[in-house]
Design an enzyme around this catalytic site. Structure first.
Site, mmCIF file in Angstrom:
data_model
loop_
_atom_site.group_PDB
_atom_site.id
_atom_site.type_symbol
_atom_site.label_atom_id
_atom_site.label_comp_id
_atom_site.label_asym_id
_atom_site.label_seq_id
_atom_site.Cartn_x
_atom_site.Cartn_y
_atom_site.Cartn_z
ATOM 1 N N ALA A 1 -56.434 -15.539 56.229
ATOM 2 C CA ALA A 1 -57.887 -15.631 56.143
ATOM 3 C C ALA A 1 -58.294 -16.989 56.700
ATOM 4 C CB ALA A 1 -58.327 -15.478 54.698
ATOM 5 N N GLY B 1 -53.569 -13.448 54.629
ATOM 6 C CA GLY B 1 -54.358 -12.255 54.912
ATOM 7 C C GLY B 1 -53.828 -11.466 56.104
ATOM 8 N N GLU C 1 -51.138 -9.405 54.720
ATOM 9 C CA GLU C 1 -51.785 -8.402 53.856
ATOM 10 C C GLU C 1 -52.467 -7.307 54.688
ATOM 11 O OE1 GLU C 1 -53.744 -11.709 51.883
ATOM 12 O OE2 GLU C 1 -53.029 -10.977 49.964
ATOM 13 N N GLU D 1 -50.405 -18.784 50.611
ATOM 14 C CA GLU D 1 -51.606 -19.194 49.869
ATOM 15 C C GLU D 1 -51.300 -20.277 48.846
ATOM 16 O OE1 GLU D 1 -50.770 -16.069 50.584
ATOM 17 O OE2 GLU D 1 -52.538 -14.935 51.196
HETATM 18 N N1 CAA Z 1 -57.643 -20.318 59.210
HETATM 19 C C1 CAA Z 1 -58.353 -21.008 60.112
HETATM 20 N N2 CAA Z 1 -57.808 -21.573 61.216
HETATM 21 C C2 CAA Z 1 -56.484 -21.403 61.402
HETATM 22 C C3 CAA Z 1 -55.684 -20.692 60.494
HETATM 23 C C4 CAA Z 1 -56.332 -20.121 59.362
HETATM 24 N N3 CAA Z 1 -55.666 -19.380 58.468
HETATM 25 N N4 CAA Z 1 -54.409 -20.708 60.940
HETATM 26 C C5 CAA Z 1 -54.413 -21.408 62.080
HETATM 27 N N5 CAA Z 1 -55.668 -21.829 62.363
HETATM 28 C C6 CAA Z 1 -56.113 -22.637 63.508
HETATM 29 C C7 CAA Z 1 -55.724 -24.085 63.345
HETATM 30 O O1 CAA Z 1 -56.657 -24.751 62.524
HETATM 31 C C8 CAA Z 1 -55.746 -24.550 64.784
HETATM 32 O O2 CAA Z 1 -57.082 -24.751 65.169
HETATM 33 P P1 CAA Z 1 -57.522 -26.150 65.876
HETATM 34 O O3 CAA Z 1 -56.767 -26.128 67.192
HETATM 35 O O4 CAA Z 1 -59.000 -26.005 66.033
HETATM 36 O O5 CAA Z 1 -57.082 -27.238 64.974
HETATM 37 C C9 CAA Z 1 -55.229 -23.331 65.545
HETATM 38 O O6 CAA Z 1 -55.428 -22.205 64.684
HETATM 39 C C10 CAA Z 1 -53.757 -23.407 65.883
HETATM 40 O O7 CAA Z 1 -53.031 -23.647 64.681
HETATM 41 P P2 CAA Z 1 -51.957 -24.833 64.548
HETATM 42 O O8 CAA Z 1 -52.315 -25.981 65.431
HETATM 43 O O9 CAA Z 1 -51.799 -25.113 63.085
HETATM 44 O O10 CAA Z 1 -50.667 -24.105 65.146
HETATM 45 P P3 CAA Z 1 -49.137 -24.372 64.766
HETATM 46 O O11 CAA Z 1 -48.330 -23.567 65.746
HETATM 47 O O12 CAA Z 1 -48.861 -25.817 64.620
HETATM 48 O O13 CAA Z 1 -48.957 -23.724 63.295
HETATM 49 C C11 CAA Z 1 -49.222 -22.021 61.627
HETATM 50 C C12 CAA Z 1 -49.107 -22.331 63.131
HETATM 51 C C13 CAA Z 1 -47.901 -22.332 60.938
HETATM 52 C C14 CAA Z 1 -49.536 -20.528 61.519
HETATM 53 C C15 CAA Z 1 -50.359 -22.856 60.996
HETATM 54 O O14 CAA Z 1 -51.512 -22.729 61.794
HETATM 55 C C16 CAA Z 1 -50.705 -22.480 59.593
HETATM 56 O O15 CAA Z 1 -49.989 -22.817 58.676
HETATM 57 N N6 CAA Z 1 -51.840 -21.764 59.410
HETATM 58 C C17 CAA Z 1 -52.344 -21.404 58.103
HETATM 59 C C18 CAA Z 1 -51.536 -20.288 57.476
HETATM 60 C C19 CAA Z 1 -52.067 -19.971 56.097
HETATM 61 O O16 CAA Z 1 -52.034 -20.791 55.200
HETATM 62 N N7 CAA Z 1 -52.542 -18.727 55.902
HETATM 63 C C20 CAA Z 1 -53.046 -18.275 54.634
HETATM 64 C C21 CAA Z 1 -54.528 -18.430 54.577
HETATM 65 S S1 CAA Z 1 -55.171 -18.065 52.952
HETATM 66 C C22 CAA Z 1 -55.330 -16.386 52.904
HETATM 67 O O17 CAA Z 1 -54.977 -15.683 53.805
HETATM 68 C C23 CAA Z 1 -55.928 -15.846 51.623
HETATM 69 C C24 CAA Z 1 -55.760 -14.398 51.431
HETATM 70 O O18 CAA Z 1 -54.873 -13.919 50.741
HETATM 71 C C25 CAA Z 1 -56.677 -13.463 52.022
#
Ligand code: CAA
Length: 257
Positions: free
Chosen positions: A65, A108, A111, A131
């Site tokens: 998400a 998400g 999911e 999460e």
């Molecule tokens: N939400 C918003 N933006 C996201 C995102 C997310 N979940 N995941 C990645 N992005 C964005 C980053 O902010 C980045 O944007 P900017 O260039 O503007 O900074 C872009 O995508 C590229 O990401 P990274 O630079 O972080 O890429 P990376 O290769 O270094 O890392 C990754 C990849 C490991 C997937 C890392 O992006 C990450 O950890 N993302 C978050 C994953 C996460 O925590 N997901 C769970 C969200 S909570 C949820 O989903 C709740 C639920 O149950 C519904």
């Protein structure tokens, strides 16, 4: 219908949805969830669609998400809006769906893939429920669907540590149906979808409902429900054609029904 966050097309009898927020690794926001709802509604109403495929890019199916959308929200905001309550279009759809997953399927994203009926993964796929690392818990079915799909041991491991699992581990523990090389992912997913879409649609929709019920009903109820549905197939045009084709040693012509 114009989509901002999806690319939606029809390929034969398959509805193909590509998540299209590549700069945010296809993070799911309210707009995308609403567009998914509309795309699924459109395919659900279309008798010429027999299966839906959802995919992302080679780098990310969806990295969860959208954290930028979630960060400022309060409990009251999420409670009043019943936030994410409608973000389950593949599970609600009566037609089967396949998640074709390459790259990250996190939070998400994992999911959403689990809401589909099959997951076909590229060999670079990574699944996880991170999460906990954000100070929250999964909210789109992660704790429930993962536990039913993989059992308590793996679900606890993934949900409590937030670690990622590669495609091989995901297949071994039963999360994904097949793992294929990245460059074969879409061919494999579309071929599976075309096969499903070539069957008699009412039988396909019933089969999906029956397997879904296996997660919801006690065994005795599930078996009773299955038998009723099985009986209801008899005398239908699908059963007549399918069995006649077998006996006449020819392929069934479900597309003509
Ligand atoms: N939400 C918003 N933006 C996201 C995102 C997310 N979940 N995941 C990645 N992005 C964005 C980053 O902010 C980045 O944007 P900017 O260039 O503007 O900074 C872009 O995508 C590229 O990401 P990274 O630079 O972080 O890429 P990376 O290769 O270094 O890392 C990754 C990849 C490991 C997937 C890392 O992006 C990450 O950890 N993302 C978050 C994953 C996460 O925590 N997901 C769970 C969200 S909570 C949820 O989903 C709740 C639920 O149950 C519904």
């Amino acid at each position: 219908m114009t989509y901002e966050t999806l690319i939606v097309e029809t390929v034969g009898r398959v509805g193909l949805i590509r998540l299209n927020r590549p700069k945010a690794l296809n993070a799911l926001n309210s707009r995308l969830a609403e567009e998914l709802r509309q795309a699924f509604a459109q395919f659900d109403q279309d008798d010429d669609i027999g299966c839906v495929v959802i995919t992302g890019t080679d780098r990310a199916f969806a990295a969860g998400a959208d954290i930028k959308e979630m960060a400022p929200k309060s409990f009251i905001d999420t409670f009043k809006a019943n936030y994410m309550a409608n973000w389950d279009s593949p599970a609600r759809s009566r037609k089967p769906s396949i998640a074709a997953v390459a790259g990250f399927a996190l939070g998400g994203g994992c999911e959403l893939a689990m809401q589909c009926d099959l997951i076909i993964a590229a060999d670079n796929a990574k699944f996880g429920q991170p999460e906990i690392t954000l100070g929250i818990v999964p909210g789109l079915g992660g704790t429930q669907r993962l536990t039913r799909a993989l059992g308590k041991a793996k679900a606890m491991d993934l949900v409590l540590t937030g670690r990622m699992m590669d495609a091989v581990e995901a297949e071994r523990c039963g999360l994904v149906s097949r793992v294929v090389p990245l460059d074969k992912l879409m061919d494999e997913a579309m071929k599976a979808a075309e096969t499903i879409a070539s069957m008699w649609l009412p039988a396909v929709m019933t089969a999906k409902e029956l397997v879904q019920r296996a997660h919801e009903l006690p065994l005795a109820e599930g078996l009773r429900f299955e038998r009723r549905a099985f009986h209801a197939m008899f005398g239908t045009e699908g059963q007549r054609e399918g069995m006649a084709a077998f006996l006449e040693k020819r392929p069934p012509r479900f597309d003509e029904l």
